[in-house]
Design an enzyme around this catalytic site. Structure first.
Site, short mmCIF file in Angstrom:
data_model
loop_
_atom_site.label_atom_id
_atom_site.label_comp_id
_atom_site.label_asym_id
_atom_site.label_seq_id
_atom_site.Cartn_x
_atom_site.Cartn_y
_atom_site.Cartn_z
N LYS A 1 -2.20 68.90 -7.28
CA LYS A 1 -2.14 69.41 -8.65
C LYS A 1 -2.86 68.53 -9.65
CE LYS A 1 1.49 72.74 -8.49
NZ LYS A 1 2.13 72.59 -7.17
N SER B 1 -1.21 70.02 1.35
CA SER B 1 -1.30 70.01 -0.11
C SER B 1 -0.46 68.94 -0.79
CB SER B 1 -0.91 71.39 -0.67
OG SER B 1 0.35 71.80 -0.18
N GLU C 1 3.76 74.89 -18.19
CA GLU C 1 4.97 75.43 -17.59
C GLU C 1 5.18 74.72 -16.26
OE1 GLU C 1 1.99 76.70 -16.98
OE2 GLU C 1 2.14 76.72 -14.79
C1 LIG Z 1 2.62 73.63 -6.40
C2 LIG Z 1 2.34 73.35 -4.96
C3 LIG Z 1 1.82 74.34 -4.08
C4 LIG Z 1 1.60 75.76 -4.51
O1 LIG Z 1 0.68 75.95 -5.51
P1 LIG Z 1 -0.79 76.53 -5.25
O2 LIG Z 1 -1.33 76.74 -6.59
O3 LIG Z 1 -0.65 77.79 -4.46
O4 LIG Z 1 -1.51 75.49 -4.46
C5 LIG Z 1 1.53 73.99 -2.78
N1 LIG Z 1 1.76 72.75 -2.33
C6 LIG Z 1 2.26 71.77 -3.11
C7 LIG Z 1 2.49 70.42 -2.54
C8 LIG Z 1 2.57 72.04 -4.45
O5 LIG Z 1 3.08 71.06 -5.23
#
Ligand SMILES: *Cc1c(COP(=O)(O)O)cnc(C)c1O
Length: 408
Positions: free
Chosen positions: A96, A385, A118
């Site tokens: 993020k 992610s 948000e």
């Molecule tokens: C917020 C988040 C997501 C989901 O958000 P996307 O916009 O779909 O990437 C996925 N993995 C993690 C670790 C997150 O914090």
């Protein structure tokens, strides 16, 4: 942009659409804010001075490039050569921050002084509060009251970083309501305020802007693939989808190369045959949410259906228009991974590779035992992610049950 007219592309068109999805469905009063942003965002992002500052921060502050790690024991189990793109190693623990750094630099260049955001679980709120501290900007984060209660640690982190967290008591008091409140704030302060949206959602140009800022992920994958495999394209790209930003970043530079297979995983929750699910692509219908025409979970009367997933980051009733279009044209294969399947995959990665993934990322890993064994020569890249520190209580609470359920 001309290139996109002559060649079929899955990226955004000049009007802000992905096929029939996207656009900017906003109240009149926001028209100026959104149009101003739309008029400048490409010039700013493509400007050399912006690129220099953005890339320097990605390197020295976020810790990029994130490694592309060959997971040998995972590969031995599922075939092929499976690489993990280690977004979990970024500052603040997920992808993020790539987006919030980029958007705050854009806000500054537009002369904005006040940042709003948000947040659901608080991950985007923390990433926004972090860059606001870095840039000495006022930061207001809207968060559903229920989420404030559930995510105390992230609320404390945001406050320590200097942000004001405003609990939202309308609706179900979760992410959708926090988003509505942030939009309301923006309507009241259009001159000085920049709204940092946390995913590839919202009115055009947000989905495209966020995708471009996250595209550093696939840009790095290209170079790292060349170095490790002698070719810059993998056979498979796999990512989880909430709003779609980590997936958009992972596929961005590959999406128009049909040789690369794309698997997107969404959160099944307790199962797609129950009401407790966040599988918005698989179960959703076309509609408008937060300024964008896309696919979303709704009931027979067109009311937005409250989503559910064990993973707060995937608990969103819609999906970005980019992904809605990829699914509609079958450019991406969309698979559903439910709560228990994701938990199983998280324990598996932890024990095979010594990496505790975020619950969201575990949904990407959860497809591995639902698809055929990879061929020896297949190269697979999975976007990891985020890291799992924030989910440790959920993991501990469920470990025994999951181990029993999946014991052979
Ligand atoms: C917020 C988040 C997501 C989901 O958000 P996307 O916009 O779909 O990437 C996925 N993995 C993690 C670790 C997150 O914090």
């Amino acid at each position: 942009m001309n290139e996109q007219k002559t060649k079929k592309s899955y990226l955004v068109d000049a009007e802000g659409y992905y096929g029939e999805f996207g656009g900017a469905y906003i109240p009149e009063i926001l028209n100026k804010c959104v149009t101003d942003l739309r008029n400048v965002y490409l010039d700013i992002i493509q400007d050399d001075a912006f690129q220099k500052e953005y890339n320097q921060l990605l390197r020295d502050y976020v810790g990029r490039p994130s490694p592309l790690y060959l997971a040998k024991r995972l590969s031995a189990r599922y075939g092929g050569r499976i690489y993990l793109k280690r977004e979990d190693l970024n500052h603040t623990g997920a992808h993020k921050i790539n987006n919030t750094i980029g958007q705050i630099l854009i806000a500054r260049r537009m002369g904005k002084t006040r940042i709003i955001a948000e947040t659901g679980a608080g991950q985007h709120g923390v990433a926004t509060a972090t860059v606001c501290a870095l840039m000495n900007m006022e930061c207001i984060v809207y968060m559903g009251k229920l989420d404030v209660e559930r995510q105390q640690v992230n609320v404390q982190r945001m406050k320590m970083l200097g942000a004001t967290v405003i609990p939202v008591t309308s609706g179900n008091m979760t992410l959708k309501d926090a988003t509505n409140e942030a939009i309301r704030d923006w309507v009241c302060h259009p001159e000085d305020t920049f709204y940092i949206i946390g995913s590839t959602v919202g009115p055009h140009p947000y989905p495209d802007m966020v995708a471009r800022l996250q595209s550093v992920i696939s840009k790095e994958i290209k170079g790292q693939m060349m170095e490790k495999e002698g070719r810059d394209t993998p056979d498979y790209l796999i990512a989880c989808v909430g709003g779609g930003s980590n997936a958009a970043g992972t596929i961005y530079h590959y999406v128009d190369d049909e040789k690369v297979k794309i698997i997107l995983t969404e959160a099944g929750g307790k199962g797609i045959d129950t009401e407790l699910t966040a599988a918005s692509i698989s179960l959703g219908l076309e509609g408008i949410i937060h300024g964008s025409k896309t696919i979303l979970l709704q009931d027979a009367d067109g009311q937005i259906q409250e989503p559910y997933s064990i993973s707060a980051g995937l608990d969103y009733p819609g999906v970005g228009p980019f992904h809605a279009n990829l699914a509609a044209h079958k450019r991406a294969k969309v698979m559903v991974v439910d709560d228990d399947e994701a938990l199983r995959a998280a324990f598996e990665l932890t024990r095979l590779e010594g990496i505790i993934p975020a619950l969201e990322s575990a949904h990407a890993l959860g497809v591995l035992n639902k698809i055929p064994h990879f061929k020896d020569e297949d190269v697979v890249v999975i976007c990891l992610s985020g890291r799992g520190d924030k989910d440790i209580h959920t993991y501990l609470d469920n470990q025994q049950r999951i181990e029993k359920k999946y014991a052979d």
